[in-house]
Scaffold this active site. Sequence first.
Site, PDB file in Angstrom:
ATOM      1  N   HIS A  47      63.401-100.297 -65.968  1.00 51.89           N
ATOM      2  CA  HIS A  47      62.455 -99.021 -65.673  1.00 51.89           C
ATOM      3  C   HIS A  47      61.262 -99.263 -64.987  1.00 51.89           C
ATOM      4  O   HIS A  47      60.505-100.146 -65.570  1.00 51.89           O
ATOM      5  CB  HIS A  47      62.205 -98.655 -67.159  1.00 51.89           C
ATOM      6  CG  HIS A  47      63.464 -97.822 -67.733  1.00 51.89           C
ATOM      7  ND1 HIS A  47      63.548 -96.534 -68.337  1.00 51.89           N
ATOM      8  CD2 HIS A  47      64.533 -98.304 -68.366  1.00 51.89           C
ATOM      9  CE1 HIS A  47      64.932 -96.507 -69.246  1.00 51.89           C
ATOM     10  NE2 HIS A  47      65.321 -97.568 -69.000  1.00 51.89           N
ATOM     11  N   TYR A 215      71.620 -96.073 -68.112  1.00 51.78           N
ATOM     12  CA  TYR A 215      70.853 -95.365 -66.919  1.00 51.78           C
ATOM     13  C   TYR A 215      71.347 -95.757 -65.585  1.00 51.78           C
ATOM     14  O   TYR A 215      72.222 -96.789 -65.584  1.00 51.78           O
ATOM     15  CB  TYR A 215      69.315 -95.341 -66.774  1.00 51.78           C
ATOM     16  CG  TYR A 215      68.845 -96.892 -67.005  1.00 51.78           C
ATOM     17  CD1 TYR A 215      68.457 -97.703 -65.940  1.00 51.78           C
ATOM     18  CD2 TYR A 215      68.828 -97.551 -68.178  1.00 51.78           C
ATOM     19  CE1 TYR A 215      67.997 -98.960 -65.979  1.00 51.78           C
ATOM     20  CE2 TYR A 215      68.257 -98.782 -68.151  1.00 51.78           C
ATOM     21  CZ  TYR A 215      67.829 -99.565 -67.400  1.00 51.78           C
ATOM     22  OH  TYR A 215      67.505-101.004 -67.212  1.00 51.78           O
TER      23      TYR A 215
END
Length: 381
Positions: A47, A215
């Site tokens: 991220h 993700y």
Amino acid sequence: MSSKKRFAIIGAGLGGAAVAVLLKQAGFDVTVYERAPRFSRLGAGIHMGPNVMKIFRKMGIEEKVSLMSSHPDYWFSRDGLTGEYMSRIPLGEFALKEYGAAYVTVHRGDLHDVMLSPLDEKDVIFNKHLESIEDTGNEVLMTFADGTEAKADFVIGADGINSMVRENLLGKEEPTYSGWVAHRALITGEQLAKFDHDFEDCIKWWTEDRHMMVYYTTGRRDEYYYVTGVPDPDWNSNASFVDSSREEMREAFDGYHGTVQALIDATESVTKWPLKNRNPLPLWRRNRMVLLGDACHPMKPHMAQGAAMAIEDAAMLVRCIEEVGLTDFETAFELYEANRKDRATRVQATSNANTWLRTQEDPAWCFGYDLYSEPLKNISK
């Protein structure tokens, strides 16, 4: 500033890449010494929040990173058993407006390539395993496992949790095993399409003692990545990771929601990594040597901010060097530590506690942080 000052950076990971690029942009000579023989596109996602994307803007790579990344509209947290939503943290357009930059998820290898791209080939030397380091007073002497030596005016230890530079400053001490492991797997979009489930862009599945973060790692949505946190009291390997299996994953997440079970069924290859830690260090620098990232504040990955803190460290270090100058480098390094320690320690504690965004909360203190507009703290003499 003089371009003759020579910085040696030990470690070419994300923090090392960031500090090398920013120092070079500031007009300094940089050489990065990397232990690995080369870099490969390992199967790991990462991220990058708005707090880091604003640093990428300064580095001139924000657009490249944005174009290749996934842009989730939300960070969802869901109960691992029932699937009930526990939080919906807005990202997407909200992050652009409120925090000043995008929130993205990306493949770590792809990001690494872009971060290194502003450097010349000669700036990064591979196969350099640091064996010893000595601050002579006027410069720093480094000796490598291949018998070669190098000198620099200053050394930055960006060499991770087992940092040799940290060891020189504070003595030899092994990191502690946290009692947790992380399973990591990358699933192709083609494999994912075989399963009739709603695979959300960025979601963390929770139960009381374990979780799975999932993700996309590309803007094309052709890779879906998960990383877990699972208690495991008995890590008996010296390896940095070992192979795991679907069977082990099914046992670890027995009873979890059908979407998680589908992800496990879609998994073709999974590895298991020990999560290690250190207590906050009493110092981050001495004389001509200074630490950043996991070398001085390693943390569990549960907040998805570990690499971000290394990149923030890099940016603040260069900002303080430019603010003070290197004729008084000790003050510059002290200013860096003073302006990073509280924030890094807060993120380290929050990440290790594994509570981040589990319930509806305001993440502005983390995501909205702008390192370049934040006033520098004064240091008393």
